[in-house]
Design a protein around this motif. Structure first.
Motif, PDB file in Angstrom:
ATOM      1  N   ARG A 298       0.843  -1.190   0.000  1.00 24.33           N
ATOM      2  CA  ARG A 298       0.000   0.000   0.000  1.00 24.33           C
ATOM      3  C   ARG A 298       0.879   1.241   0.000  1.00 24.33           C
TER       4      ARG A 298
ATOM      5  N   THR B 283       1.087   5.693  -0.717  1.00 22.21           N
ATOM      6  CA  THR B 283       0.391   6.975  -0.817  1.00 22.21           C
ATOM      7  C   THR B 283       1.238   7.898  -1.672  1.00 22.21           C
TER       8      THR B 283
ATOM      9  N   PHE C  85       4.849   8.185  -5.899  1.00 24.26           N
ATOM     10  CA  PHE C  85       4.653   7.533  -4.621  1.00 24.26           C
ATOM     11  C   PHE C  85       5.976   7.453  -3.879  1.00 24.26           C
TER      12      PHE C  85
ATOM     13  N   ALA D 154      -4.232  14.030  -3.798  1.00 24.19           N
ATOM     14  CA  ALA D 154      -3.593  12.969  -3.018  1.00 24.19           C
ATOM     15  C   ALA D 154      -4.268  11.643  -3.359  1.00 24.19           C
TER      16      ALA D 154
ATOM     17  N   SER E  99      -3.809   7.008  -3.360  1.00 23.74           N
ATOM     18  CA  SER E  99      -3.168   5.822  -2.809  1.00 23.74           C
ATOM     19  C   SER E  99      -3.154   4.757  -3.886  1.00 23.74           C
TER      20      SER E  99
END
Length: 382
Positions: A78, A80, A237, A297, A299
């Protein structure tokens, strides 16, 4: 017939007529169906088969985002990040010559094509470069004419070979000087005889900033305007250092925007230890479609292990009639589908039974579908 019987019969007739009229009104004056309609004709344990009818447009308007189920389980990474303009989609335009700003042709927000004019500068240097280019061209033309005469004389045996060779060298030198003079003028924006130079944008896009004003002076290399093409974006990222070795250029990933909608993207670059202070890596990804706005923003989920259980956003799993369900996206809406959830963490839930990779479900906004079903149940009870 007695009067009292006649009166009772007339009253009964009126009541029947009123009842019939009321029923007809109920059938003909129905209010329009709501945008979301719960279909309870196919219910079974756990809510499977219960459909909330919504068009894709209605779903988006209601805030329901559809996501694709991916495999990977604990192997998923994962990340961001933030959406930024691609390197080739940004331009900081500088003045090619020093001079006075005669006109400013754009303002922030102006859309223009590649080569579009930004401002006009009047420059004494530009006038000089224009004159030098013309003079060098004239000298080159004269040298070519002289060489042509020497060619004829040398062929006729009138002139010496060394004179012909000198003329040929002079013509080549004059030609090279003309090319250099034209290149200098072109680098200065192709100024006119009066020294006016049009400053042009090298790319198409939107003007994001203008840093000159009419009547002002700008030095050579001074900032004139900034241009960006919002249609060409990349996602940057920050990844843990230990994860960089598991990421490969060309790998696919799902980018989840601030509204919960997802977009396909592909990794185009990984820079290990790019952030020296933290040792983190920078991962650059290029979206495969539109919909991401610069500055947003986001993810992402990157499957670094092809094995494992399906993973879905935690909010996609809802409880309906005591069972865990997700809402499968269908052509005419969303169907409640029973699943068996496993572990949860980092906003994701593992599904150990009931889903497979590639299924499309409601992610953000799944609770709205559950609420719509609850309204439908209340309506049936009434």
């Amino acid at each position: 017939m007695p009067a009292n019987k006649t009166t009772l019969l007339a009253a009964a007739t009126v009541i029947v007529a009123l009842g019939a009229g009321y029923g007809l009104a109920r059938l003909t004056d129905r209010t329009p169906a709501p945008a979301a309609e719960a279909d309870h004709g196919d219910e079974h344990a756990g809510g499977g088969g219960t459909v909330v009818r919504l068009t894709p447009q209605q779903a988006r308007a209601a805030g329901v985002a559809v996501v694709t189920v991916a495999l990977g389980g604990a192997g998923d990474l994962r990340l961001t990040g933030r959406v930024e303009a691609a390197p080739s989609a940004r331009a900081a335009v500088a003045a090619p010559v020093s001079g006075v700003v005669v006109r400013v042709l754009v303002a922030p927000g102006t859309s223009l094509a590649a080569g579009g004019g930004l401002a006009v500068i009047r420059s004494a240097e530009g006038a000089t470069l224009h004159a030098e280019a013309i003079a060098a061209g004239a000298e080159a033309e004269a040298a070519r004419a002289a060489l042509a005469r020497e060619d004829r004389l040398f062929t006729a045996g009138v002139t010496a070979r060394q004179d012909w060779e000198a003329a040929r060298a002079s013509s080549a030198r004059a030609g090279a000087q003309a090319v250099a003079a034209r290149a200098r003028a072109a680098a200065a924006g192709g100024p006119s005889a009066g020294g006016e130079t049009m400053v042009r944008s090298p790319i198409g896009g939107l003007v994001t900033n203008v840093q000159v004003a009419a009547g002002g002076f700008v030095a050579q290399g001074g900032a004139v305007a900034d241009i960006a093409d919002p249609s060409r974006v990349e996602v940057l990222f920050s990844a843990p250092a230990e994860a960089a070795s598991r990421l490969r250029t060309g790998a696919a990933l799902k980018v989840i925007g601030p509204d919960g909608a997802e977009a396909d993207a592909v990794i185009v670059g990984v820079a290990p230890l790019a952030q020296g202070a933290t040792g983190a890596a920078i991962v650059r990804a290029r979206p495969l479609g539109a919909g991401l706005t610069p500055g947003a923003a986001v993810s992402a989920a990157i499957a670094t292990d092809s094995a494992g259980y399906p993973m879905v956003p935690a909010e996609a799993v809802q409880t309906l009639k005591g069972a865990s369900v997700v809402f499968l996206a269908e052509t005419n809406g969303f169907r409640a589908h029973q699943v068996t959830p496993g572990r949860s963490g980092a906003g994701m839930t593992q599904i150990v039974a009931g889903l497979k990779g590639g299924d499309r479900i409601a992610g953000r906004g799944a609770f709205l579908l559950k609420a719509e079903l609850a309204k439908g149940e209340a309506g049936h009870e009434d």
